[in-house]
Design an enzyme around this catalytic site. Sequence first.
Site, PDB file in Angstrom:
ATOM      1  N   LYS A 138     -42.698 -50.645 -35.894  1.00 15.28           N
ATOM      2  CA  LYS A 138     -43.137 -51.143 -37.202  1.00 15.28           C
ATOM      3  C   LYS A 138     -42.833 -50.079 -38.271  1.00 15.28           C
ATOM      4  O   LYS A 138     -43.416 -48.992 -38.259  1.00 15.28           O
ATOM      5  CB  LYS A 138     -44.638 -51.445 -37.138  1.00 15.28           C
ATOM      6  CG  LYS A 138     -45.240 -51.900 -38.427  1.00 15.28           C
ATOM      7  CD  LYS A 138     -44.975 -53.365 -38.698  1.00 15.28           C
ATOM      8  CE  LYS A 138     -45.511 -53.740 -40.069  1.00 15.28           C
ATOM      9  NZ  LYS A 138     -45.039 -55.044 -40.526  1.00 15.28           N
TER      10      LYS A 138
ATOM     11  N   LYS B  44     -52.117 -58.001 -39.467  1.00 14.24           N
ATOM     12  CA  LYS B  44     -53.322 -58.549 -40.103  1.00 14.24           C
ATOM     13  C   LYS B  44     -53.590 -60.004 -39.698  1.00 14.24           C
ATOM     14  O   LYS B  44     -54.738 -60.431 -39.649  1.00 14.24           O
ATOM     15  CB  LYS B  44     -53.242 -58.420 -41.629  1.00 14.24           C
ATOM     16  CG  LYS B  44     -52.276 -59.367 -42.323  1.00 14.24           C
ATOM     17  CD  LYS B  44     -52.981 -60.343 -43.239  1.00 14.24           C
ATOM     18  CE  LYS B  44     -52.107 -61.390 -43.870  1.00 14.24           C
ATOM     19  NZ  LYS B  44     -50.734 -61.563 -43.616  1.00 14.24           N
TER      20      LYS B  44
ATOM     21  N   GLY C 296     -49.873 -59.812 -48.228  1.00 15.63           N
ATOM     22  CA  GLY C 296     -49.690 -58.613 -49.045  1.00 15.63           C
ATOM     23  C   GLY C 296     -49.341 -58.937 -50.488  1.00 15.63           C
ATOM     24  O   GLY C 296     -49.858 -58.317 -51.421  1.00 15.63           O
ATOM     25  N   ASN C 297     -48.474 -59.952 -50.686  1.00 15.75           N
ATOM     26  CA  ASN C 297     -48.025 -60.215 -52.058  1.00 15.75           C
ATOM     27  C   ASN C 297     -49.040 -60.992 -52.883  1.00 15.75           C
ATOM     28  O   ASN C 297     -48.794 -61.273 -54.052  1.00 15.75           O
ATOM     29  CB  ASN C 297     -46.653 -60.879 -52.064  1.00 15.75           C
ATOM     30  CG  ASN C 297     -46.582 -61.971 -51.053  1.00 15.75           C
ATOM     31  OD1 ASN C 297     -47.375 -62.890 -51.118  1.00 15.75           O
ATOM     32  ND2 ASN C 297     -45.681 -61.851 -50.102  1.00 15.75           N
TER      33      ASN C 297
HETATM   34  P1  ADP Z   1     -47.545 -62.057 -45.823  1.00 17.27           P
HETATM   35  O1  ADP Z   1     -47.508 -60.879 -46.740  1.00 17.27           O
HETATM   36  O2  ADP Z   1     -48.256 -63.220 -46.427  1.00 17.27           O
HETATM   37  O3  ADP Z   1     -48.008 -61.730 -44.440  1.00 17.27           O
HETATM   38  P2  ADP Z   1     -44.833 -62.287 -44.791  1.00 17.27           P
HETATM   39  O4  ADP Z   1     -43.703 -61.852 -45.647  1.00 17.27           O
HETATM   40  O5  ADP Z   1     -45.230 -61.434 -43.639  1.00 17.27           O
HETATM   41  O6  ADP Z   1     -46.046 -62.584 -45.767  1.00 17.27           O
HETATM   42  O7  ADP Z   1     -44.515 -63.750 -44.204  1.00 17.27           O
HETATM   43  C1  ADP Z   1     -44.191 -64.823 -45.071  1.00 17.27           C
HETATM   44  C2  ADP Z   1     -42.692 -65.020 -45.130  1.00 17.27           C
HETATM   45  O8  ADP Z   1     -42.199 -65.520 -43.894  1.00 17.27           O
HETATM   46  C3  ADP Z   1     -42.218 -66.041 -46.131  1.00 17.27           C
HETATM   47  O9  ADP Z   1     -42.001 -65.459 -47.389  1.00 17.27           O
HETATM   48  C4  ADP Z   1     -40.929 -66.594 -45.517  1.00 17.27           C
HETATM   49  O10 ADP Z   1     -39.809 -66.136 -46.222  1.00 17.27           O
HETATM   50  C5  ADP Z   1     -40.900 -66.001 -44.130  1.00 17.27           C
HETATM   51  N1  ADP Z   1     -40.562 -66.925 -43.038  1.00 17.27           N
HETATM   52  C6  ADP Z   1     -39.882 -66.551 -41.940  1.00 17.27           C
HETATM   53  N2  ADP Z   1     -39.729 -67.583 -41.104  1.00 17.27           N
HETATM   54  C7  ADP Z   1     -40.319 -68.645 -41.677  1.00 17.27           C
HETATM   55  C8  ADP Z   1     -40.486 -70.009 -41.261  1.00 17.27           C
HETATM   56  N3  ADP Z   1     -40.040 -70.456 -40.097  1.00 17.27           N
HETATM   57  N4  ADP Z   1     -41.139 -70.838 -42.101  1.00 17.27           N
HETATM   58  C9  ADP Z   1     -41.607 -70.389 -43.300  1.00 17.27           C
HETATM   59  N5  ADP Z   1     -41.473 -69.105 -43.727  1.00 17.27           N
HETATM   60  C10 ADP Z   1     -40.849 -68.230 -42.923  1.00 17.27           C
HETATM   61 MG    MG Z   2     -46.974 -60.313 -43.083  1.00 23.56          MG
END
Ligand code: ADP
Ligand code: MG
Length: 311
Positions: A127, A212, A9-10
Amino acid sequence: MKLVVALGGNAILRRGEQGTAEEQRTHVEYAAAHIAGLVALGHQVAITHGNGPQVGDILLRMECAQEILPLMPLDICGAESQGLIGYLIQQALENALRRAGVHRRVITLVTQTVIDPADPAFGRPEKPIGPFYTREEAMAHSDRPGWTLHEVEPGRFRRVVPSPEPVRIVEQNSLRILSDEGFIVVAAGGGGIPVTADADGTLRGVEAVIDKDLTAGLMADALDADVLLILTDVPHASLFHDTPQEEPLGRITAAEAERYLAEGHFPEGSMGPKVKACIRFARSGGKAGIITSLEDAPRALQGLAGTCITP
Ligand code: ADP
Ligand code: MG
C-alpha cells in the site's frame, strides 16, 4: 434504520486540490449537510471515513521538518488524522443538525483496530503512502528501519506498507454504548489505528494501514446495523467500469457480487474492498451493503439508486 456511513477520502479532500483548511471545511460541510438529511429522516447514524490524503500531508510535513523534529511512526500519524477529520465532521455535522432543528450530539472516538501479526500482508507490503521520491531520495531513505520503497512509476518511488485485514475494533463496546445513548459517533477513521494485541491484552501500534471499507463493515457488525452505506464519488458499482460496455449494478446478492469480484470487475485499491465489505456484512446478518454517492444516499436507502448487496 441503523446505518453505518463510510465517507470516501474525497468527501473531505479532493485530489488535485491544495488541501487548505478552508477546502477541507467546505467539503466536510457539504458531506455533513447530506448526513444531517439522513438523520432528519429518522435514521440512527454512525460515521467512519478515509484518511489517505490527510495522512499523506502529515507525512510530507514530517519529511520537511525532519531536520528539527523527530519522525513519528504511522500509528501516531493515523491518530492525528482521526482527530483532525473527526473534529471537522463533529463541528460541521452539529452545525448542520442544529440548523435542521435536530438535537443530537456528535462525538469522535480515537479508534484502534486489531490486526493479526501473522497476516500475509506483512510479507508483501504494497500500500503506497506519503510523498513521491526521486531515485536518489529513495536510496537515502532505504536504510530507515521498517521502510520498503517501491518504484510506483518509472523513476518515482513511494514508501509501501502492509495493509492487513481488520480483525476487531478495540473500542467496539464504547462505540455501541455511545451509539445506543443517541450520540452520532465518528469512529475508526482511516480503518482505525492498526494495533497488535498480545495474549494478555497489551496493545501496540504497528506500521501498517487498514482499508477503511473493511473496518466500516466490522463497525456495522459491532453496532448491529441494518445497512452499511459506503459513500464514494460514483453513484454505483459497475461491471466493465470505464469501458463502453459499462453496466451499473442495482440490487444484487452477495453470491452474485462475489462472482463479479472473482471475475475482476472491482480493483483492489478502490471498488474491491467496498464490494468485499458489503458481501461480508450481508453474510454476517446485515440487511444490505449499499455503495453509492452522497447525493444518491436517500434514494439508495429506498432502493431507487446505488448498488445494493443483499444476503
Ligand atoms: P473512496 O475514497 O471513496 O474510498 P476510491 O477511489 O477508493 O474512493 O474508490 C472509488 C473509485 O473506484 C471510483 O472513483 C471509481 O473510479 C473506481 N472504480 C473502480 N472500479 C469500479 C467499478 N467496477 N465500478 C465503479 N467504480 C469503480
Ligand atoms: Mg478507497
